[in-house]
Write a protein that holds these residues in place. Structure first.
Motif, PDB file in Angstrom:
ATOM      1  N   HIS A 137       0.847  -1.201   0.000  1.00 10.27           N
ATOM      2  CA  HIS A 137       0.000   0.000   0.000  1.00 10.27           C
ATOM      3  C   HIS A 137       0.879   1.246   0.000  1.00 10.27           C
ATOM      4  O   HIS A 137       1.369   1.683   1.039  1.00 10.27           O
ATOM      5  N   HIS A 180       1.205   5.277  -2.173  1.00  6.83           N
ATOM      6  CA  HIS A 180       0.624   6.187  -3.168  1.00  6.83           C
ATOM      7  C   HIS A 180       1.764   7.006  -3.752  1.00  6.83           C
ATOM      8  O   HIS A 180       2.435   7.734  -3.019  1.00  6.83           O
ATOM      9  N   LYS A 231      -9.416   0.182  -7.097  1.00  7.28           N
ATOM     10  CA  LYS A 231      -9.535   0.710  -5.730  1.00  7.28           C
ATOM     11  C   LYS A 231     -10.738   1.635  -5.667  1.00  7.28           C
ATOM     12  O   LYS A 231     -10.962   2.446  -6.571  1.00  7.28           O
ATOM     13  N   HIS A 251      -6.746  -0.711   5.485  1.00 10.70           N
ATOM     14  CA  HIS A 251      -6.731  -0.111   6.835  1.00 10.70           C
ATOM     15  C   HIS A 251      -7.503  -0.972   7.848  1.00 10.70           C
ATOM     16  O   HIS A 251      -8.703  -1.192   7.702  1.00 10.70           O
ATOM     17  N   ASP A 282       1.142   2.584   3.427  1.00 15.72           N
ATOM     18  CA  ASP A 282       0.380   3.786   3.069  1.00 15.72           C
ATOM     19  C   ASP A 282       1.316   4.991   2.910  1.00 15.72           C
ATOM     20  O   ASP A 282       0.905   6.139   3.092  1.00 15.72           O
TER      21      ASP A 282
HETATM   22 ZN   LIG Z   1      -3.826   4.740   1.109  1.00 22.69          ZN
END
Ligand SMILES: [Zn+2]
Length: 478
Positions: free
Chosen positions: A91, A93, A188, A236, A370
């Protein structure tokens, strides 16, 4: 092979290729004296040699036999160290329209930190990330192998930038056509403004097109409804707490307007029951829904008052432009009372405590940081290692943790015959560690060498990658 960062240097230095054995190309290398960790079983095969050719593991066997097949310069001594598959960050970005160069400079850092594969969970740079994915696969760019969602599905006027916003089924189909054309690796979906019914339809329609579908859980859908619709993974672990309450009853009250969304969190908190949650996790396991906990971001925010990040070593790799994006979450938290801050910490701990229960219930856990410019102090590459340590602190065994960051990712994308473990025929993505990760997962932070798509990167070369990232940061900051 992916792009060989040091290939030109090597050619200049060596002048000519060494003689090679039968059936082995001049790209072949052998790693000697390796303790090979089987991430499936936890067995360690000691003192093995690994023959790698053209980006693939060819065989694992006797050192003198295999090293006879290649020139002496192509033999690397692991010195009785531990070899694990290249790590996966499931995960990240790669985001920020004004951060293109900044993000590009971070790609080699992933490899230097032993992360040979990342899953990009959508961003406002969707098309660029897709192009980088292809360039890396075509040896034109150096970085980790990328799987990406491109851009994510959302409702109209969401707070996130660059989403594919949809208001109805027709627009959903148009956006799925777009994602088809992009050739994304999964879909997603998030819930900022996307209504639950259209969210659920999106899951089903994306599944029909053969995609894995992951994302958040809207307040007006139960976790079980999403699981039943074929959701592949929940991003999450905070959403796991909903399974500790009567999720469908709370969702019903929200749908009928009896309960405000803003009050739902408090109700979930006050009615949380661990046994109920565990039954919910078994349901997720039965439905084959994976979970990416992403603990580190929540931890960094909850403990901002105790940790001063101003002197974090990693900041030397991040441009001022990049870290300026951290401020919004810091500002958002600045108004919190000490009670609210304590509640945030308690919530973080409760979420972390769910990991052993998830594992025991049989839920597939995916390690993901993340890491993103918008996620405060979640540093690209380094944060995956921090995430793994949090898994250990939460009570997961090192073997299970290694699986979350290797084979589980490969299984998610159905590429476990090619990636995620160490065996003949697999892509040669390896990390050589100075100590045994099965004893303490923080061993992943003590890297002796990395093999990225067949290319051996010694500690010296990894340090050179780190130095170059620093040079680029300084240049971009000027
Ligand atoms: Zn994320």
């Amino acid at each position: 092979m992916k792009n060989s960062f040091f290939f030109l240097l090597a050619v200049v230095a060596l002048g000519a290729c060494q003689p090679t054995g039968p059936g082995v190309s001049d790209e072949a290398i052998v790693i000697l004296n390796a303790h090979v960790v089987d991430v499936m079983s936890g067995n360690v095969e000691r003192e093995k040699a690994i023959l790698i050719d053209s980006g693939r593991i060819v065989s694992i066997g006797d050192g003198s036999e295999l090293s006879a097949l290649v020139g002496r310069k192509d033999v690397f001594d692991a010195g009785g160290r531990y070899v694990i598959p290249g790590l996966w960050d499931m995960h990240v970005h790669i985001e920020g329209e004004d951060l293109v160069e900044d993000n590009r400079a971070l790609l080699p850092l992933y490899v230097a930190y032993g992360i040979t594969t990342v899953r990009d969970c959508a961003s406002d740079l969707g098309e660029l990330v897709l192009a980088w994915r292809d360039s890396i696969n075509n040896d034109q760019l150096f970085g980790p192998q990328i799987f990406t969602a491109g851009r994510k599905l959302e409702g109209i006027n969401s707070i996130w930038k660059g989403d594919l916003e949809i208001a109805n089924k027709e627009e959903l189909q148009q956006m799925l056509d777009k994602l088809d054309a992009y050739n994304v690796d999964f879909v997603k979906i998030t819930e900022n403004t996307l209504p639950g019914d259209l969210f659920l339809t999106s899951v089903k329609e994306a599944k029909k097109r053969g995609y894995k579908v992951t994302g958040h859980v809207p307040y007006d859908l139960s976790v079980e409804e999403l699981a039943t619709a074929g959701f592949s993974a929940i991003e999450h672990a905070s959403y796991m707490l909903r399974l500790g309450s009567d999720d469908s009853a709370i969702v019903d009250s929200i749908r009928s307007g009896k309960l405000a969304r803003t009050d739902a969190g408090a109700l979930y908190n006050s009615t949380f029951n661990q046994d109920t949650a565990f039954a919910g996790y078994k349901m997720l396991a039965r439905q084959g829904v994976a979970v990416t906990p992403t603990l580190i971001g929540g931890k960094q925010l909850a403990y901002l008052d105790e940790n001063d990040h101003q002197n974090d070593d990693y900041l030397k790799y991040l441009t001022t432009r990049f870290t300026s994006k951290y401020q919004w979450r810091i500002d958002r938290m600045a108004g919190e009372t000490s009670e609210q801050n304590q509640a945030r910490k308690d919530r973080y701990q409760l979420i972390a405590e769910q990991l052993p229960y998830l594992h025991k219930a049989g839920v597939t856990i995916l390690a993901g940081s993340d890491a993103a410019a918008l996620n405060t102090f979640v540093y690209p590459a380094q944060s995956l290692h921090e995430e793994l340590v949090l898994f250990q602190e939460a009570g997961l065994e090192p073997l299970a943790i290694l699986q979350t960051a290797t084979v589980n990712g490969a299984k998610f994308f159905n590429v476990q015959d090619n990636l995620g473990s160490i065996a003949p025929g697999m892509q040669a993505d390896l990390v050589i560690l100075n100590s045994n990760p099965l004893e303490d997962i923080s061993a992943t932070q003590d890297i002796f060498a990395v093999v990225n798509d067949g290319e051996y990167l010694s500690r010296e070369k990894l340090d050179e990658l780190l130095r170059q990232a620093q040079v680029i940061k300084d240049k971009l900051d000027k």
